[in-house]
Design an enzyme around this catalytic site. Structure first.
Site, short mmCIF file in Angstrom:
data_model
loop_
_atom_site.label_atom_id
_atom_site.label_comp_id
_atom_site.label_asym_id
_atom_site.label_seq_id
_atom_site.Cartn_x
_atom_site.Cartn_y
_atom_site.Cartn_z
N SER A 159 0.84 -1.19 0.00
CA SER A 159 0.00 0.00 0.00
C SER A 159 0.88 1.25 0.00
O SER A 159 1.90 1.29 -0.70
CB SER A 159 -0.95 -0.05 1.21
OG SER A 159 -1.86 1.00 1.18
N LYS A 177 -5.64 3.00 -2.50
CA LYS A 177 -4.88 2.37 -1.41
C LYS A 177 -5.70 2.29 -0.13
O LYS A 177 -5.54 1.36 0.65
CB LYS A 177 -3.57 3.12 -1.16
CG LYS A 177 -2.57 3.06 -2.31
CD LYS A 177 -2.17 1.64 -2.68
CE LYS A 177 -0.99 1.61 -3.64
NZ LYS A 177 -0.68 0.27 -4.13
#
Ligand code: COA
Length: 293
Positions: A159, A177
């Protein structure tokens, strides 16, 4: 006399973990053809695993697979797939099972990014990044979970930290994300009873990666390093080390977490104190604030 300030050093995971902790294990990694995910794959293979790397460009993943096999002494195969296409991912999983018979670890790393303000983002541009990052993670999970349940395996989702606050020019990636982080937490909760773990690694700025070269701009007047408490940008090996830890038995009770690897950058609030001078030389700050401190 106070000790001199130091910059953080990275440690090779091979010197911290036993070399064979992943012997007999199999990694399935999307985005493994280059950059951070290739180094993550290298580290897992260097500790004994075989791997499949998945990417859109066959020549790139074929070359990377050869390098990874040669560099680690284990076997890496390429599987061409676009993470937006579930059927292609299922084929990549089939190829992995035919070759290795199992999947223990999954890295969801395939991602897309570019700099654009909201005013410069078309609906298709926004959707494209959501589809690669968030839907791609979902698709990868769906294609692999039957095998990861069998092995009581583990997921790592790559992420970022940019969505923790509002970063201009990154609305599409921030949204994508945030979705990935949420998905990982739900996977942790739904799959925990099957013995499956799911965690996020959130890299800060990582030097010498495609992301940094394409997305960072100089001319802000301050070096990035000066804003990082530990004094240096990340190296791909820092993310690889975090990967080995999270997949290892040392992390067997850790699930649903996000491990931020950024040298403390996310924790520094902007202030009127110059950083890190205010910490390293408080006297100079006292002078600057002319008796107010
Ligand atoms: N600013 C605004 N919009 C952009 C853009 C930019 N810099 N780059 C792409 N887009 C838009 C395109 O214009 C298109 O929208 P449109 O149809 O309304 O014009 C949409 O995004 C899809 O782009 P396209 O290139 O057709 O999609 P793709 O699936 O082939 O590739 C990416 C998408 C994200 C992978 C591509 O932009 C890319 O190659 N990025 C570099 C690689 C990368 O992101 N690596 C990861 C680094 S962290």
């Amino acid at each position: 006399m106070a000790p001199a300030p130091v910059r953080a050093r990275y440690t090779n995971s091979e010197s911290v973990f036993k070399p064979d902790i992943f012997k007999g294990k199999v990694l399935f990694c999307t985005g493994g053809g280059s950059g951070i995910c290739k180094e993550m794959t290298y580290a897992v293979m260097k500790h004994g695993a075989n791997a499949t790397i998945v990417g859109r460009k066959l020549d790139r993943i074929t070359q990377a697979a050869e390098e990874l096999s040669k560099g680690t002494g284990n076997t890496c195969i390429p599987a061409q797939a676009d993470v937006r296409r579930p059927d292609e991912l299922k084929e990549a999983v089939k190829k992995t099972i035919e070759k290795f018979g199992r999947i223990d670890f999954v890295i969801c790393g395939a991602a897309g990014n570019f700099l654009a303000p909201l005013s410069g983002l078309s609906e298709n541009a926004f959707r494209t990044v959501i589809e690669i990052d968030t839907l791609g993670t979902f698709n990868t999970f769906k294609a692999t979970i039957p095998y990861v349940r069998q092995s009581h395996g583990s997921y790592i989702h790559v992420s970022a930290t940019l969505h923790y606050r509002g970063l201009p020019y990154q609305a599409h990636v921030s949204s994508a994300k945030a979705g990935v982080d949420a998905l990982s937490r739900v996977i942790a909760v739904e799959e925990g009873p099957w013995g499956v773990r799911s965690n996020v690694i959130a890299p800060g700025p990582i030097a010498a990666t495609e992301g940094m070269s394409r997305l960072s701009v100089s001319g802000t007047g301050r070096s990035l390093e000066s804003l990082i408490p530990l004094g240096r940008q990340g190296a791909v090996q820092d993310i690889a080390n975090a990967t080995v830890f999270l997949f290892s038995d040392a992390a067997s009770l850790i699930t649903g977490e996000a491990l931020v690897v950024d040298g403390g950058l996310q924790h520094l609030s902007s202030s009127s104190f110059p950083y890190p001078e205010a910490v390293l030389n408080p006297e100079s700050v006292r002078k600057m604030f002319k008796g107010k401190l």
